[in-house]
Design a protein around this motif. Sequence first.
Motif, PDB file in Angstrom:
ATOM      1  N   ALA A 182       0.221  -1.222   0.201  1.00 33.12           N
ATOM      2  CA  ALA A 182      -0.139  -0.030  -0.532  1.00 33.12           C
ATOM      3  C   ALA A 182       0.928   1.287  -0.298  1.00 33.12           C
ATOM      4  O   ALA A 182       1.166   2.385  -0.377  1.00 33.12           O
ATOM      5  CB  ALA A 182      -0.628  -0.216   1.519  1.00 33.12           C
ATOM      6  N   VAL A 183       2.039   1.618   0.688  1.00 30.64           N
ATOM      7  CA  VAL A 183       2.400   2.435   0.560  1.00 30.64           C
ATOM      8  C   VAL A 183       2.909   2.763  -0.956  1.00 30.64           C
ATOM      9  O   VAL A 183       3.339   4.022  -1.268  1.00 30.64           O
ATOM     10  CB  VAL A 183       3.943   1.958   1.972  1.00 30.64           C
ATOM     11  CG1 VAL A 183       4.600   2.924   1.867  1.00 30.64           C
ATOM     12  CG2 VAL A 183       4.013   2.008   2.942  1.00 30.64           C
ATOM     13  N   ALA A 184       3.639   1.712  -1.938  1.00 30.28           N
ATOM     14  CA  ALA A 184       4.374   1.951  -2.525  1.00 30.28           C
ATOM     15  C   ALA A 184       2.800   2.021  -3.739  1.00 30.28           C
ATOM     16  O   ALA A 184       3.397   2.944  -4.788  1.00 30.28           O
ATOM     17  CB  ALA A 184       5.139   0.393  -3.247  1.00 30.28           C
ATOM     18  N   GLY A 185       1.964   1.554  -3.397  1.00 29.57           N
ATOM     19  CA  GLY A 185       0.425   2.155  -4.335  1.00 29.57           C
ATOM     20  C   GLY A 185       0.078   3.635  -4.271  1.00 29.57           C
ATOM     21  O   GLY A 185       0.435   4.280  -5.614  1.00 29.57           O
ATOM     22  N   MET A 186       0.336   3.687  -2.751  1.00 30.76           N
ATOM     23  CA  MET A 186      -0.001   5.034  -3.076  1.00 30.76           C
ATOM     24  C   MET A 186       0.859   6.278  -3.272  1.00 30.76           C
ATOM     25  O   MET A 186      -0.022   7.754  -4.165  1.00 30.76           O
ATOM     26  CB  MET A 186      -0.590   5.393  -1.588  1.00 30.76           C
ATOM     27  CG  MET A 186      -1.995   4.914  -0.787  1.00 30.76           C
ATOM     28  SD  MET A 186      -1.911   5.132   1.349  1.00 30.76           S
ATOM     29  CE  MET A 186      -2.473   6.088   1.122  1.00 30.76           C
ATOM     30  N   LEU A 187       2.036   5.830  -3.020  1.00 23.94           N
ATOM     31  CA  LEU A 187       3.001   7.106  -4.241  1.00 23.94           C
ATOM     32  C   LEU A 187       3.301   6.764  -5.618  1.00 23.94           C
ATOM     33  O   LEU A 187       3.062   7.822  -6.108  1.00 23.94           O
ATOM     34  CB  LEU A 187       4.348   6.456  -3.445  1.00 23.94           C
ATOM     35  CG  LEU A 187       5.583   7.881  -4.047  1.00 23.94           C
ATOM     36  CD1 LEU A 187       5.141   8.715  -3.699  1.00 23.94           C
ATOM     37  CD2 LEU A 187       6.925   6.838  -3.338  1.00 23.94           C
ATOM     38  N   ARG A 188       3.178   6.026  -5.586  1.00 21.32           N
ATOM     39  CA  ARG A 188       2.250   5.802  -7.652  1.00 21.32           C
ATOM     40  C   ARG A 188       1.313   6.414  -7.865  1.00 21.32           C
ATOM     41  O   ARG A 188       1.264   7.067  -8.586  1.00 21.32           O
ATOM     42  CB  ARG A 188       2.744   3.609  -8.008  1.00 21.32           C
ATOM     43  CG  ARG A 188       3.909   3.590  -8.055  1.00 21.32           C
ATOM     44  CD  ARG A 188       3.938   1.953  -9.115  1.00 21.32           C
ATOM     45  NE  ARG A 188       4.760   1.883  -9.097  1.00 21.32           N
ATOM     46  CZ  ARG A 188       5.353   0.207  -7.867  1.00 21.32           C
ATOM     47  NH1 ARG A 188       4.535   0.018  -6.901  1.00 21.32           N
ATOM     48  NH2 ARG A 188       6.906   0.059  -8.832  1.00 21.32           N
ATOM     49  N   GLU A 189       0.675   6.126  -7.219  1.00 18.09           N
ATOM     50  CA  GLU A 189      -0.331   6.756  -7.679  1.00 18.09           C
ATOM     51  C   GLU A 189      -0.649   8.160  -7.594  1.00 18.09           C
ATOM     52  O   GLU A 189      -1.184   9.651  -8.276  1.00 18.09           O
ATOM     53  CB  GLU A 189      -2.199   6.590  -6.289  1.00 18.09           C
ATOM     54  CG  GLU A 189      -3.597   7.393  -7.324  1.00 18.09           C
ATOM     55  CD  GLU A 189      -4.518   7.027  -6.041  1.00 18.09           C
ATOM     56  OE1 GLU A 189      -6.028   6.128  -6.035  1.00 18.09           O
ATOM     57  OE2 GLU A 189      -4.157   6.041  -4.328  1.00 18.09           O
ATOM     58  N   GLU A 190       0.041   8.905  -6.628  1.00 18.89           N
ATOM     59  CA  GLU A 190       0.449  10.551  -6.374  1.00 18.89           C
ATOM     60  C   GLU A 190       0.982  10.785  -7.230  1.00 18.89           C
ATOM     61  O   GLU A 190       0.925  12.055  -7.876  1.00 18.89           O
ATOM     62  CB  GLU A 190       0.828  10.412  -5.101  1.00 18.89           C
ATOM     63  CG  GLU A 190       0.785  11.796  -4.734  1.00 18.89           C
ATOM     64  CD  GLU A 190       0.080  12.717  -4.350  1.00 18.89           C
ATOM     65  OE1 GLU A 190      -0.026  13.949  -3.811  1.00 18.89           O
ATOM     66  OE2 GLU A 190      -1.074  12.451  -4.476  1.00 18.89           O
ATOM     67  N   LEU A 191       2.165   9.982  -8.108  1.00 19.83           N
ATOM     68  CA  LEU A 191       2.889  10.225  -8.504  1.00 19.83           C
ATOM     69  C   LEU A 191       2.464  10.441 -10.248  1.00 19.83           C
ATOM     70  O   LEU A 191       2.263  11.533 -11.592  1.00 19.83           O
ATOM     71  CB  LEU A 191       4.431   9.736  -8.850  1.00 19.83           C
ATOM     72  CG  LEU A 191       5.651  10.078  -7.567  1.00 19.83           C
ATOM     73  CD1 LEU A 191       6.264   8.951  -7.646  1.00 19.83           C
ATOM     74  CD2 LEU A 191       5.767  11.259  -7.776  1.00 19.83           C
ATOM     75  N   TYR A 192       1.144   9.303 -10.210  1.00 22.76           N
ATOM     76  CA  TYR A 192       0.821   9.092 -11.631  1.00 22.76           C
ATOM     77  C   TYR A 192       0.176  10.257 -11.470  1.00 22.76           C
ATOM     78  O   TYR A 192      -0.253  10.923 -12.699  1.00 22.76           O
ATOM     79  CB  TYR A 192       0.011   8.575 -11.416  1.00 22.76           C
ATOM     80  CG  TYR A 192      -1.276   7.820 -12.725  1.00 22.76           C
ATOM     81  CD1 TYR A 192      -0.637   6.832 -14.130  1.00 22.76           C
ATOM     82  CD2 TYR A 192      -2.479   8.184 -13.170  1.00 22.76           C
ATOM     83  CE1 TYR A 192      -1.460   7.036 -15.186  1.00 22.76           C
ATOM     84  CE2 TYR A 192      -3.191   7.546 -13.582  1.00 22.76           C
ATOM     85  CZ  TYR A 192      -3.111   7.257 -14.976  1.00 22.76           C
ATOM     86  OH  TYR A 192      -4.254   7.512 -15.856  1.00 22.76           O
ATOM     87  N   HIS A 193      -0.821  10.944 -10.952  1.00 23.62           N
ATOM     88  CA  HIS A 193      -1.799  12.126 -11.246  1.00 23.62           C
ATOM     89  C   HIS A 193      -0.918  13.157 -11.028  1.00 23.62           C
ATOM     90  O   HIS A 193      -0.828  13.928 -12.023  1.00 23.62           O
ATOM     91  CB  HIS A 193      -2.402  12.402  -9.523  1.00 23.62           C
ATOM     92  CG  HIS A 193      -3.918  11.546  -9.652  1.00 23.62           C
ATOM     93  ND1 HIS A 193      -4.609  11.199 -10.519  1.00 23.62           N
ATOM     94  CD2 HIS A 193      -4.138  10.325  -8.541  1.00 23.62           C
ATOM     95  CE1 HIS A 193      -5.619  10.051 -10.500  1.00 23.62           C
ATOM     96  NE2 HIS A 193      -5.118  10.038  -8.852  1.00 23.62           N
TER      97      HIS A 193
END
Length: 397
Positions: free
Chosen positions: A179-190
Amino acid sequence: MLIINGKILTMAKEEYENGYIYITNDKITSVGDMRNLSHDSSINKKDSPEETIDADGAWVMPGLIDAHCHVGIAEEKWGAVTDDCNEMTTPVTPHLRAVDAVNPMDPAFHDAILAGVTSLMTGPGSSNVVGGQSLFMKTQGRCLDHMIVKAPAAMKVAFGENPKMNYGQRNQMPGSRMAVAGMLREELYHACRYQRKKDTGNIAAGEEDFQMECWLPVLRREIPLKAHAHRADDILTAIRIAKEFNLDMTLDHCTEGHLIADEIAESGFPAIVGPDLTSRSKIEIKNMSFKTAGVLERAGIRTAIMTDHPVSLIRYLPLCAGLCVKQGLSFEGGLKAVTIHAAQICGTADRVGSLEPGKDADIAIFTGNPMEIFTRTLYTIIDGKIVYQEDSSTAPI
């Protein structure tokens, strides 16, 4: 100001066994061998220096740099009242700025000056996946705006135990490393989508997204991600994500870096190692060792050393470097880890980190090797002004 008869360690190419430094206003004008002082054309012979310091064989170095600490934003003795390091109400807070929370009256700034530390990188902690923006600043002053060298200087992100435990125990995301990695990826994607829209003129003036704007310097590689990562797998996850989004990054703590030194070297990212002068207070730092910096150096990785103040105290920064040397870091590498390498990693080497003409006159004068425990600070100079001088009436003989 003129400093004479010092053992000058410039942390650039030159070293002078008996040298001088000439300072005009707040900048270094010239550095050289004492034998050439009378021939230095940059020194105005008509006007005597306002102040002359006879170093008398003492070590004259660039002011030391702590590349990762929380001085001013997490004061060491008052608990939650003066701790503004982490906004632990939501896990993604890129728009928060350390510049809005650092207290220049924190006594740790004075402790830093006593140790010859003239500048530092301070900022948010590691409780959030994205903590906010760090800044690089001088250690002397009362008004923060006058102390800033670079702000923002980095975007703090964190992997591993801290964000996972802080939110997982509340039954919130992130409760796992995934989840840590997923949330950072999502933020960077946006953030990347926002950048594309802005670059193509699809965001009108006045319609900017406040939380997305702060990612633009990161995506343009003007400032790095400052990645809190202790365990080897967390370090590799940080590298994977930074490469995926083509970002610059510093690997902060890098506690198990010695276990994957070749992989870190291949990534090209620098490391800021520490704080090793503390206890193994949690599982992910069980392999903490002062040998890490030396292993990384031998792998060709640019390395700085941190205190993570107040986790370990900023006054012990030079001793941390010495303990790393004791465990395998080269002597030169130990000095560079708290001077020029720290400045290069923090993106401020154009101003600090070495004694060269044109750079800020931030200078520390020591009785000897600052990495040795009995060495004393004689002078700390910031922006060409003496901010600390050992009291000769009370100094040991």
